[in-house]
Scaffold this motif. Structure first.
Motif, PDB file in Angstrom:
ATOM      1  N   HIS A 205       4.400  11.717 -64.875  1.00 46.65           N
ATOM      2  CA  HIS A 205       5.068  12.872 -63.847  1.00 46.65           C
ATOM      3  C   HIS A 205       4.015  13.593 -63.000  1.00 46.65           C
ATOM      4  CE1 HIS A 205       4.086  15.730 -67.104  1.00 46.65           C
ATOM      5  NE2 HIS A 205       4.418  16.554 -66.208  1.00 46.65           N
ATOM      6  N   ASP A 206       2.811  13.904 -63.436  1.00 51.02           N
ATOM      7  CA  ASP A 206       1.777  14.743 -62.615  1.00 51.02           C
ATOM      8  C   ASP A 206       0.687  13.835 -62.001  1.00 51.02           C
ATOM      9  OD1 ASP A 206       3.136  17.388 -62.670  1.00 51.02           O
ATOM     10  OD2 ASP A 206       1.766  17.846 -64.623  1.00 51.02           O
ATOM     11  N   LYS A 209      -1.312  14.682 -58.967  1.00 45.33           N
ATOM     12  CA  LYS A 209      -2.571  15.623 -59.044  1.00 45.33           C
ATOM     13  C   LYS A 209      -3.846  15.162 -58.835  1.00 45.33           C
ATOM     14  CE  LYS A 209      -0.370  19.256 -61.647  1.00 45.33           C
ATOM     15  NZ  LYS A 209      -0.173  20.151 -63.042  1.00 45.33           N
ATOM     16  N   HIS A 234       1.809  17.631 -55.131  1.00 43.98           N
ATOM     17  CA  HIS A 234       1.342  16.319 -56.254  1.00 43.98           C
ATOM     18  C   HIS A 234       2.718  15.548 -56.469  1.00 43.98           C
ATOM     19  CE1 HIS A 234       2.994  19.405 -59.110  1.00 43.98           C
ATOM     20  NE2 HIS A 234       3.318  18.317 -59.999  1.00 43.98           N
ATOM     21  N   HIS A 258      10.379  16.241 -60.298  1.00 43.34           N
ATOM     22  CA  HIS A 258      10.404  17.036 -61.568  1.00 43.34           C
ATOM     23  C   HIS A 258      10.155  18.680 -61.565  1.00 43.34           C
ATOM     24  CE1 HIS A 258       5.945  16.377 -61.231  1.00 43.34           C
ATOM     25  NE2 HIS A 258       5.744  17.301 -61.944  1.00 43.34           N
ATOM     26  N   HIS A 259       9.973  19.171 -60.329  1.00 43.28           N
ATOM     27  CA  HIS A 259       9.926  20.402 -60.091  1.00 43.28           C
ATOM     28  C   HIS A 259      11.041  20.998 -59.424  1.00 43.28           C
ATOM     29  CE1 HIS A 259       5.989  21.610 -61.896  1.00 43.28           C
ATOM     30  NE2 HIS A 259       5.487  20.341 -61.368  1.00 43.28           N
ATOM     31  N   ASP A 287       8.706  19.656 -69.488  1.00 38.58           N
ATOM     32  CA  ASP A 287       7.314  19.998 -68.724  1.00 38.58           C
ATOM     33  C   ASP A 287       7.191  21.689 -68.823  1.00 38.58           C
ATOM     34  OD1 ASP A 287       5.134  19.872 -67.327  1.00 38.58           O
ATOM     35  OD2 ASP A 287       6.551  19.897 -65.445  1.00 38.58           O
TER      36      ASP A 287
HETATM   37 FE   FE2 Z   1       4.089  18.897 -62.282  1.00 37.70          FE
END
Ligand code: FE2
Length: 341
Positions: A205-206, A209, A234, A258-259, A287
């Motif tokens: 998911h990240d 970044k 990201h 996801h945010h 998360d």
């Molecule tokens: Fe994230």
């Protein structure tokens, strides 16, 4: 067998790569004549074959050899060929191996058996040689496509781990989020397929970044509005990096969204309510939970209960799904947070 034996063995033009002809095929059939016929035909096309007379022999081949396609007689004696199919599907190493089910049944029962076995294709015996080779080649293309996707995903997972390793406060974040999210999904009764998407999406998911400069990613003080905007990128950068996995739509949604928050106040798309997939919502809560319960340079880690209270406040504010919060509450109260003592 006379009909089958008298069939002409068709040789296909060798216009496909040599690679395709080195594929290995398991032939699981209790009838020796059929085994020999299929094996001779496939070997004449350059394939490697392993023949199995019984279910036990087939399972032994699966455990010891790398199989590209399984040709399975659905009516093998004793536990029958369905056992071979289930074994293939239940083993993570072989779950994507295409199954070509061979059946003596007429159309409808044969199709039902194929569905039950989770077969990729089925043929009714006696099998036409041309049809058999054509099906095998089609399934092989499918296998190669899946293998490529799997390899790409493995490479992306390595990249995601490298990104996490840059920040000591983030080490193991993706893995923990993945385990928590899968546990939440199981408590909510989501299907095995959904849990698998959640597991993979949470791990990646990240990944976006990787595009965030270290001075922002590792900054100890508060971020400026401009830095926040770079950090928030990201989400869509991650989805762009994983674009080669375009057939993994649920996974890409998790990475990009996801945010997001249920009330539309999240980013990058400001999605609301059911516009955010349930898989993504589960990963989001996992998360946030992991973020709160992990030490940060500017604060200590929240206890499990403090984290639950914080997430409840945010859920009441309209950010998170209350059903997921309930599952999280159950998980924490039973003290079975994955990966925690
Ligand atoms: Fe994230």
């Amino acid at each position: 067998m006379s009909t089958l034996s008298s069939q002409v063995v068709v040789t296909f033009p060798k216009d496909l790569s040599q690679e395709s002809n080195r594929a290995t095929i398991l032939i699981a059939d209790s009838d020796e004549d059929y085994r020999q016929l299929y094996s001779d035909l496939l070997r004449s096309e350059g394939f490697h074959t392993f023949c199995a007379k019984t279910v036990d022999q087939a399972l032994a081949v699966l455990h010891h050899e790398r199989i590209d396609i399984a040709l399975v007689d659905g009516m093998m004696p004793k536990t029958n060929g369905m056992t071979v199919c289930r074994e293939l599907r239940s083993n993570p190493e072989t779950r994507l191996v295409p199954i070509l089910l061979l059946t003596s049944w007429e159309l409808a029962p044969g199709r039902a058996m194929g569905i039950d076995a989770d077969a990729d294709a089925y043929l009714k015996k006696p099998v036409n040689n041309i049809e058999l080779i054509t099906r095998v080649r089609t399934l092989l293309e499918k296998k190669r496509f899946t293998d490529n996707l799997e390899n790409t995903e493995k490479m992306l997972l390595t990249l995601a781990e490298l990104v996490e390793a840059k920040n000591p406060y983030n080490a193991g974040h993706g893995f923990r989020v993945s385990r928590t999210a899968v546990s939440l999904a199981a408590r909510m009764g989501l299907s095995a397929d959904d849990r698998e998407w959640i597991r993979r999406g949470a791990l990646l998911h990240d990944i976006g970044k990787v595009g965030v400069p270290d001075e922002i990613l590792l900054k100890l003080g508060p971020l400026t509005a401009e830095e926040k905007s770079v950090l928030n990128s990201h989400t869509y950068v991650g989805a762009r990096i994983c674009a080669p996995l375009s057939s993994y739509r649920p996974l890409l949604q998790i990475i990009r969204n996801h945010h997001e928050r249920l009330d539309g106040s999240g980013y990058p798309d400001g999605l609301r309510g059911k516009e955010i997939s349930i898989l993504t919502r589960v990963v989001s809560v996992a998360d946030v939970y992991d973020g709160l319960t992990t030490r940060r340079p500017y604060r200590g880690s929240f206890s499990d209960m403090q984290a639950i209270h914080q997430i409840r406040r945010e859920a009441e504010q309209g950010w998170w799904d209350l059903r997921i919060l309930a599952a999280l509450g159950t998980m924490v109260s039973f003290q079975c947070v994955p990966g925690r003592a």
